[in-house]
Each structure stands twice: as structure tokens, then as C-alpha cells.
Design a protein around this motif. Sequence first.
Motif, PDB file in Angstrom:
ATOM      1  N   ARG A  12      -6.615   8.020  -2.242  1.00 40.93           N
ATOM      2  CA  ARG A  12      -5.861   7.830  -0.993  1.00 40.93           C
ATOM      3  C   ARG A  12      -4.589   8.647  -1.091  1.00 40.93           C
ATOM      4  N   ALA A  40       0.838  -1.187   0.000  1.00 45.49           N
ATOM      5  CA  ALA A  40       0.000   0.000   0.000  1.00 45.49           C
ATOM      6  C   ALA A  40       0.880   1.247   0.000  1.00 45.49           C
ATOM      7  N   ALA A  82      -5.084   2.920   7.590  1.00 43.15           N
ATOM      8  CA  ALA A  82      -5.857   2.028   6.721  1.00 43.15           C
ATOM      9  C   ALA A  82      -7.349   2.334   6.862  1.00 43.15           C
ATOM     10  N   GLN A  84     -11.419  -2.784   0.781  1.00 42.20           N
ATOM     11  CA  GLN A  84     -10.246  -2.189   1.419  1.00 42.20           C
ATOM     12  C   GLN A  84      -9.690  -1.065   0.533  1.00 42.20           C
ATOM     13  N   THR A 101      -6.781   0.309  -0.175  1.00 40.01           N
ATOM     14  CA  THR A 101      -5.323   0.214  -0.150  1.00 40.01           C
ATOM     15  C   THR A 101      -4.682   0.799  -1.397  1.00 40.01           C
TER      16      THR A 101
END
Length: 226
Positions: A177, A136, A142, A158, A160
Motif C-alpha cells: 500500500r 492506517a 481504502a 482489509q 490497511t
Amino acid sequence: MAKLILSMDGLVLKEIPLVKERMTVGRKAHNDIQIDNMAISGEHAAVVTILSDSFLEDLNSTNGTLVNGQPVKKHFLKDGDVIELGKYKMKYLAAPAASGEASDYSGTVGVASIPGPGLAHGADVLATSQAASNVAPPGPPAAAIRLLSGSNAGHQLQLTKTLTTLGKPGQVAVIARRPHGYFLTHAEGAAFPVLNGRVVDAQAQRLEDHDLIEMAGVKMEFFLKN
């Protein structure tokens, strides 16, 4: 700031900074980048930019969109990529990475789906994948998305990857992210996602623990993992 260099037959016509999160390209005057040529569809393509990442989407154009000579529907842009629309070309020049914030996207993008009719009429929740890396990217704690409705209720996605795509064709949002958090942005379609009961506008919205997202008839919860 990333930009596009518009040219035809080797002659540079215009330099276009990507000043908006979503910029459309097409023949009609309302587009952010208008190319008045009959080979270009009224609304031909769109470039969505989330912080330092940009991706190109063909908007079901008549003559299609090429990147580096290959037809694409969606393509995550890399520095130096050449977009072709008819006789016109647009070279993508990425924004320089900020100090300590180098791009954490590498490789080509694959699309993975959660099977089953989790969204309306059997549509899937889509998630981008990072090639050549199972690690990641550095960044915030997370996090995951939990589906709260539909036949896939209870399933967790998820977060990631650098970019995670949610929705179905015609209604798509992206969760980016980044080192300083997770951001939700509308990417495609007339219907915008709803965050905590309020419609998300064109600007990226930072997600907080236990935020509720609704799109394509499905409710989901964003949460941080301890």
C-alpha cells in the motif's frame, strides 16, 4: 536505491545495489549474490524489495540466517540491519525516502492468519501488521481483498497495512500500500500469482478496482471501498 554492504571479518568485499525486486543469495552461480563458501546453502536467502521497502527471507538454508544476531525466517529490513550468513555479513542501507514519501512502516512485524482451510490443504491467508500504530498509513483510498472461493469465501481482508502477505508457505505474494496505489508482487515460490487471467511476472503490478487474483488455488477480488 537500497543496498547491501557485504563484508567478512570486518573487511568490506562488495557493495550490492538492490536493483531487482527479488535478489537471491547463495553458493550456486545462478544467484544474484553468490557467496562461494560451503557454510552457505545453494540458495540461502532472498531479499525482496517493493518500492522503498525490503524484506529478507531465509530459503530453508542448512545453517540459517541471522539478523542483528537473531535467527530469522522472514524479516522486514530496517536501515542498518546486519544480515549474517556464516562468516559473512551484509549490512542493509535503506534508500533515502523521497520528498513527501517517508516510510510508513514502523515497529516489528507480526503475522495474523485467517483461521480455517481457506487455501488449499488448510493453508492460511497471511497479513502483516504494524506495531505501535492503529492508524492506517497515508495513501490511496481504502481497499480490501474479498475471497471468492474456498471455505472462507466471502471473507474480506482489509488492506490497511503497508504490506499485506497473501498465500501459504511455498507460494507467497505481497500487496504493498503506497501513496499512489496498491501493488501486487510475487514474493516466494515457483508458482506466480495470476492477475485477471495473466501470470504476474517479477515486476510489481498496480491493482485496479475489481481486479481478480488467483493463487494457491484460491480466487480473490481486489476492490476499492467507497
